[in-house]
Design a protein around this motif. Structure first.
Motif, PDB file in Angstrom:
ATOM      1  N   UNK A  67       0.980  -1.144   0.016  1.00  0.00           N
ATOM      2  CA  UNK A  67      -0.211  -0.077   0.070  1.00  0.00           C
ATOM      3  C   UNK A  67       0.857   1.419  -0.047  1.00  0.00           C
ATOM      4  N   UNK A  68       2.187   1.144   0.465  1.00  0.00           N
ATOM      5  CA  UNK A  68       2.969   2.263   0.215  1.00  0.00           C
ATOM      6  C   UNK A  68       3.460   2.747  -0.955  1.00  0.00           C
ATOM      7  N   UNK A  69       3.390   1.801  -1.836  1.00  0.00           N
ATOM      8  CA  UNK A  69       3.487   1.950  -3.638  1.00  0.00           C
ATOM      9  C   UNK A  69       4.935   2.441  -3.644  1.00  0.00           C
ATOM     10  N   UNK A  70       5.853   2.103  -2.803  1.00  0.00           N
ATOM     11  CA  UNK A  70       7.203   2.278  -3.094  1.00  0.00           C
ATOM     12  C   UNK A  70       8.360   1.312  -3.139  1.00  0.00           C
ATOM     13  N   UNK A  71       9.374   0.920  -3.414  1.00  0.00           N
ATOM     14  CA  UNK A  71      10.158   0.182  -3.799  1.00  0.00           C
ATOM     15  C   UNK A  71      10.626  -0.413  -2.304  1.00  0.00           C
ATOM     16  N   UNK A  72      10.390   0.499  -1.182  1.00  0.00           N
ATOM     17  CA  UNK A  72      11.047   0.083   0.129  1.00  0.00           C
ATOM     18  C   UNK A  72       9.947  -0.402   0.989  1.00  0.00           C
ATOM     19  N   UNK A  73       9.087  -0.670   0.328  1.00  0.00           N
ATOM     20  CA  UNK A  73       7.609  -1.432   1.149  1.00  0.00           C
ATOM     21  C   UNK A  73       7.451  -2.808   0.577  1.00  0.00           C
ATOM     22  N   UNK A  74       7.099  -3.771   1.508  1.00  0.00           N
ATOM     23  CA  UNK A  74       6.758  -5.116   0.800  1.00  0.00           C
ATOM     24  C   UNK A  74       5.485  -5.207   2.015  1.00  0.00           C
ATOM     25  N   UNK A 133       9.397 -10.961  19.993  1.00  0.00           N
ATOM     26  CA  UNK A 133       8.630  -9.861  19.405  1.00  0.00           C
ATOM     27  C   UNK A 133       7.365 -10.464  18.868  1.00  0.00           C
ATOM     28  N   UNK A 134       6.212  -9.685  18.801  1.00  0.00           N
ATOM     29  CA  UNK A 134       5.045 -10.178  18.262  1.00  0.00           C
ATOM     30  C   UNK A 134       4.613  -9.235  17.303  1.00  0.00           C
ATOM     31  N   UNK A 135       3.966  -9.759  16.083  1.00  0.00           N
ATOM     32  CA  UNK A 135       3.524  -8.899  14.919  1.00  0.00           C
ATOM     33  C   UNK A 135       4.518  -8.726  13.869  1.00  0.00           C
ATOM     34  N   UNK A 136       4.167  -8.689  12.602  1.00  0.00           N
ATOM     35  CA  UNK A 136       4.971  -8.992  11.395  1.00  0.00           C
ATOM     36  C   UNK A 136       5.063  -7.348  10.664  1.00  0.00           C
ATOM     37  N   UNK A 137       4.690  -6.116  11.425  1.00  0.00           N
ATOM     38  CA  UNK A 137       5.136  -4.928  10.817  1.00  0.00           C
ATOM     39  C   UNK A 137       6.225  -4.544  11.034  1.00  0.00           C
ATOM     40  N   UNK A 138       7.351  -4.815  10.292  1.00  0.00           N
ATOM     41  CA  UNK A 138       8.650  -4.551  10.572  1.00  0.00           C
ATOM     42  C   UNK A 138       9.709  -3.352   9.692  1.00  0.00           C
ATOM     43  N   UNK A 139      10.365  -2.872  10.281  1.00  0.00           N
ATOM     44  CA  UNK A 139      11.224  -1.913   9.545  1.00  0.00           C
ATOM     45  C   UNK A 139      12.605  -2.260   9.416  1.00  0.00           C
ATOM     46  N   UNK A 140      13.140  -2.623   8.276  1.00  0.00           N
ATOM     47  CA  UNK A 140      14.473  -3.176   8.250  1.00  0.00           C
ATOM     48  C   UNK A 140      15.328  -2.429   7.267  1.00  0.00           C
ATOM     49  N   UNK A 191      16.355  -3.199  -1.099  1.00  0.00           N
ATOM     50  CA  UNK A 191      17.037  -4.174  -1.645  1.00  0.00           C
ATOM     51  C   UNK A 191      15.856  -5.242  -1.698  1.00  0.00           C
ATOM     52  N   UNK A 192      16.408  -6.631  -2.037  1.00  0.00           N
ATOM     53  CA  UNK A 192      15.532  -7.725  -1.950  1.00  0.00           C
ATOM     54  C   UNK A 192      15.184  -8.145  -0.531  1.00  0.00           C
ATOM     55  N   UNK A 193      13.829  -8.726  -0.266  1.00  0.00           N
ATOM     56  CA  UNK A 193      13.511  -9.048   1.169  1.00  0.00           C
ATOM     57  C   UNK A 193      13.090 -10.512   0.906  1.00  0.00           C
ATOM     58  N   UNK A 194      13.301 -11.291   1.762  1.00  0.00           N
ATOM     59  CA  UNK A 194      12.917 -12.465   2.156  1.00  0.00           C
ATOM     60  C   UNK A 194      12.131 -12.814   3.560  1.00  0.00           C
ATOM     61  N   UNK A 195      11.399 -13.896   3.826  1.00  0.00           N
ATOM     62  CA  UNK A 195      10.961 -14.197   4.737  1.00  0.00           C
ATOM     63  C   UNK A 195      11.049 -15.805   5.140  1.00  0.00           C
ATOM     64  N   UNK A 220      10.475 -15.005  -1.431  1.00  0.00           N
ATOM     65  CA  UNK A 220      11.075 -14.001  -1.637  1.00  0.00           C
ATOM     66  C   UNK A 220       9.792 -12.846  -1.457  1.00  0.00           C
ATOM     67  N   UNK A 221       9.953 -11.856  -0.815  1.00  0.00           N
ATOM     68  CA  UNK A 221       8.885 -10.716  -0.809  1.00  0.00           C
ATOM     69  C   UNK A 221       9.006  -9.813  -1.782  1.00  0.00           C
ATOM     70  N   UNK A 222      10.010  -9.941  -2.772  1.00  0.00           N
ATOM     71  CA  UNK A 222      10.229  -8.894  -3.833  1.00  0.00           C
ATOM     72  C   UNK A 222      11.561  -7.944  -3.644  1.00  0.00           C
TER      73      UNK A 222
END
Length: 222
Positions: A67-74, A133-140, A191-195, A220-222
């Motif tokens: 929803x952030x519509x930018x390359x730094x959001x997944x 930690x609980x919850x999947x909203x992360x800043x990396x 960059x690329x993100x994985x989970x 991959x998260x893209x």
């Protein structure tokens, strides 16, 4: 029989098909992508002879344009079921801690079911240890990895105050946890993100207490 007219006609059909595929590909880039995952299984024999089997079944992830519509959001939604079976022990029970490790431009592919993830977030072992930690909203940022638990079960503690548990406690020889559409959101990763999923199980018998960890396949998260 092929002649020049037929060949030209076939070439035109091929070009049209290629254009159509190109259009479909463009549309697919803006749509959700479903990823089926293989899950996994591990069996461990404890020192008292108790055999613990941990399975991860029905695992999948749906990757969505952020929803952030930018390359730094997944943004993704993950689903799976963790199942535990215990054989050979008496008065057994345990706790199931399901969760995910998420990394930004870092290798989180460990060496086998117990191998963990080859990224250092605790400054010691070079492995990502499941945190509280609980919850999947992360800043990396690049080179970072974090883990989180799926469960956040509210219940009173021994004194009646509010407490939160990141595990599902079970008694007897089996237990399970199923989750659907668990959010995995990543912010700040250019960059690329994985989970990668994990299931951490604490088993307690009359003779021994042990931890068994099963790791899923990275995606991959893209």
């Amino acid at each position: 029989m092929f002649n020049r007219k037929n060949l030209a006609r076939l070439a035109g059909v091929g070009a049209a098909a290629s254009m159509a595929l190109g259009l479909f590909s463009t549309g697919a880039a803006n749509a959700d992508t479903f990823i089926p995952l293989p899950g996994g299984e591990i069996t461990k024999t404890l020192s008292d002879g108790t055999v613990v089997t941990v399975r991860l079944v029905g695992e999948s992830a749906t990757i969505s344009p952020s929803m952030g519509a930018t390359p730094i959001h997944r943004n993704a939604w993950a689903s799976a079921s963790a199942q535990v079976e215990i054989a050979g022990g008496e008065k057994v029970g345990g706790k199931i801690y399901p969760g995910y490790v998420v990394g930004c431009q870092v290798n989180i592919d460990g060496g086998g079911a117990e191998g963990g993830a080859s990224a250092d977030i605790d400054g010691s072992s070079g492995e990502v240890s499941p945190s509280g930690e609980v919850g999947g909203d992360l800043t990396l940022g690049p080179g970072q990895a974090k883990s989180f638990y799926v469960l956040d079960i509210e219940k009173p503690d021994d004194y009646g105050d509010e407490d939160h548990a990141t595990n599902n406690k079970f008694k007897g020889n089996s237990g399970s946890v199923t989750w659907s559409d668990q959010t995995i959101g990543v912010n700040g990763c250019g960059g690329y993100a994985q989970a990668r999923s994990f299931v951490r199980v604490k088993v307690e018998t009359d003779q021994v207490m042990s931890v068994v960890t099963l790791w899923g396949q990275p995606f991959s998260l893209g």
